[in-house]
Motif scaffolding. Structure first.
Motif, PDB file in Angstrom:
ATOM      1  N   TRP A 204      10.139  24.310  11.879  1.00 23.32           N
ATOM      2  CA  TRP A 204      10.401  25.642  11.342  1.00 23.32           C
ATOM      3  C   TRP A 204       9.917  25.743   9.891  1.00 23.32           C
ATOM      4  CZ3 TRP A 204      15.620  28.488  12.343  1.00 23.32           C
ATOM      5  CH2 TRP A 204      15.592  29.749  11.780  1.00 23.32           C
ATOM      6  N   LEU A 205      10.207  24.718   9.097  1.00 25.43           N
ATOM      7  CA  LEU A 205       9.764  24.700   7.713  1.00 25.43           C
ATOM      8  C   LEU A 205       8.241  24.724   7.635  1.00 25.43           C
ATOM      9  CD1 LEU A 205      10.398  24.400   4.677  1.00 25.43           C
ATOM     10  CD2 LEU A 205      10.335  21.930   5.034  1.00 25.43           C
ATOM     11  N   GLY A 206       7.598  23.905   8.446  1.00 24.85           N
ATOM     12  CA  GLY A 206       6.137  23.864   8.447  1.00 24.85           C
ATOM     13  C   GLY A 206       5.521  25.196   8.849  1.00 24.85           C
ATOM     14  N   LEU A 207       6.055  25.819   9.897  1.00 26.32           N
ATOM     15  CA  LEU A 207       5.518  27.116  10.318  1.00 26.32           C
ATOM     16  C   LEU A 207       5.768  28.191   9.266  1.00 26.32           C
ATOM     17  CD1 LEU A 207       6.436  27.128  14.120  1.00 26.32           C
ATOM     18  CD2 LEU A 207       4.176  26.861  13.085  1.00 26.32           C
ATOM     19  N   SER A 208       6.926  28.150   8.614  1.00 27.64           N
ATOM     20  CA  SER A 208       7.222  29.123   7.561  1.00 27.64           C
ATOM     21  C   SER A 208       6.260  28.964   6.389  1.00 27.64           C
ATOM     22  CB  SER A 208       8.659  28.967   7.075  1.00 27.64           C
ATOM     23  OG  SER A 208       9.567  29.224   8.110  1.00 27.64           O
ATOM     24  N   LEU A 209       6.049  27.729   5.967  1.00 23.35           N
ATOM     25  CA  LEU A 209       5.118  27.495   4.869  1.00 23.35           C
ATOM     26  C   LEU A 209       3.696  27.890   5.242  1.00 23.35           C
ATOM     27  CD1 LEU A 209       6.459  24.112   3.464  1.00 23.35           C
ATOM     28  CD2 LEU A 209       6.692  26.394   2.465  1.00 23.35           C
ATOM     29  N   LEU A 210       3.298  27.629   6.482  1.00 21.67           N
ATOM     30  CA  LEU A 210       1.979  28.037   6.938  1.00 21.67           C
ATOM     31  C   LEU A 210       1.853  29.561   6.942  1.00 21.67           C
ATOM     32  CD1 LEU A 210      -0.781  27.221   8.144  1.00 21.67           C
ATOM     33  CD2 LEU A 210       0.300  27.369  10.388  1.00 21.67           C
ATOM     34  N   GLY A 211       2.892  30.254   7.408  1.00 22.65           N
ATOM     35  CA  GLY A 211       2.873  31.715   7.406  1.00 22.65           C
ATOM     36  C   GLY A 211       2.799  32.279   6.004  1.00 22.65           C
ATOM     37  N   ILE A 212       3.553  31.686   5.068  1.00 27.16           N
ATOM     38  CA  ILE A 212       3.500  32.129   3.679  1.00 27.16           C
ATOM     39  C   ILE A 212       2.114  31.900   3.107  1.00 27.16           C
ATOM     40  CG2 ILE A 212       4.352  31.616   1.360  1.00 27.16           C
ATOM     41  CD1 ILE A 212       7.088  31.049   2.700  1.00 27.16           C
ATOM     42  N   ARG A 213       1.529  30.770   3.408  1.00 29.37           N
ATOM     43  CA  ARG A 213       0.186  30.450   2.902  1.00 29.37           C
ATOM     44  C   ARG A 213      -0.846  31.442   3.435  1.00 29.37           C
ATOM     45  NH1 ARG A 213      -3.187  28.260  -0.727  1.00 29.37           N
ATOM     46  NH2 ARG A 213      -4.973  27.328   0.255  1.00 29.37           N
ATOM     47  N   LEU A 214      -0.776  31.736   4.733  1.00 22.69           N
ATOM     48  CA  LEU A 214      -1.732  32.677   5.319  1.00 22.69           C
ATOM     49  C   LEU A 214      -1.530  34.088   4.771  1.00 22.69           C
ATOM     50  CD1 LEU A 214      -1.756  31.465   9.030  1.00 22.69           C
ATOM     51  CD2 LEU A 214      -3.543  31.144   7.301  1.00 22.69           C
ATOM     52  N   ALA A 215      -0.273  34.512   4.608  1.00 26.60           N
ATOM     53  CA  ALA A 215      -0.003  35.838   4.056  1.00 26.60           C
ATOM     54  C   ALA A 215      -0.462  35.921   2.610  1.00 26.60           C
ATOM     55  CB  ALA A 215       1.478  36.164   4.172  1.00 26.60           C
ATOM     56  N   TRP A 216      -0.261  34.867   1.848  1.00 22.01           N
ATOM     57  CA  TRP A 216      -0.685  34.880   0.454  1.00 22.01           C
ATOM     58  C   TRP A 216      -2.201  34.943   0.364  1.00 22.01           C
ATOM     59  CZ3 TRP A 216       1.973  35.858  -3.744  1.00 22.01           C
ATOM     60  CH2 TRP A 216       1.364  35.657  -4.980  1.00 22.01           C
ATOM     61  N   ARG A 217      -2.869  34.231   1.265  1.00 15.43           N
ATOM     62  CA  ARG A 217      -4.336  34.259   1.256  1.00 15.43           C
ATOM     63  C   ARG A 217      -4.842  35.659   1.611  1.00 15.43           C
ATOM     64  NH1 ARG A 217      -7.666  29.671   4.161  1.00 15.43           N
ATOM     65  NH2 ARG A 217      -7.069  28.660   2.241  1.00 15.43           N
TER      66      ARG A 217
END
Length: 96
Positions: free
Chosen positions: A40-53
């Motif tokens: 869950w943490l990994g997917l959340s961080l990945l989602g934040i990274r993609l949204a920020w990009r």
């Protein structure tokens, strides 16, 4: 002699790693919960990274607008309005 001082922490870290690996392999409830939370943490961080990009350059801070105060109403931090002219005489009525 300096190398001998680092052996104990590395051994402790190695023992901790082996213990975590053994617990991970055991697949008990705690290990499954840990895996789920890490996923869950990994997917959340990945989602934040993609949204920020995607939207990071478009996000700006806009301060909130000033509160709308009607004319004649003092701000909350100002002194209260004072009445101009002579003070009202107590006890007078409309008939007088």
């Amino acid at each position: 002699m300096a190398a001998g001082g680092w052996e104990a922490p590395w051994k402790a870290l190695g023992a901790l790693g082996r213990e975590l690996a053994a617990e991970w392999a055991a697949q008990d409830v705690r290990a499954a919960l840990c895996q789920l939370l890490l996923l869950w943490l990994g997917l959340s961080l990945l989602g934040i990274r993609l949204a920020w990009r995607a939207y990071g350059g478009a996000v700006t801070y806009v301060p909130p607008p000033a509160p709308c105060v009607p004319a004649g109403v003092p701000p909350a931090h100002a002194a209260p309005l004072r009445r101009e002219g002579p003070p009202a005489e107590p006890g007078k009525t409309h008939r007088e």
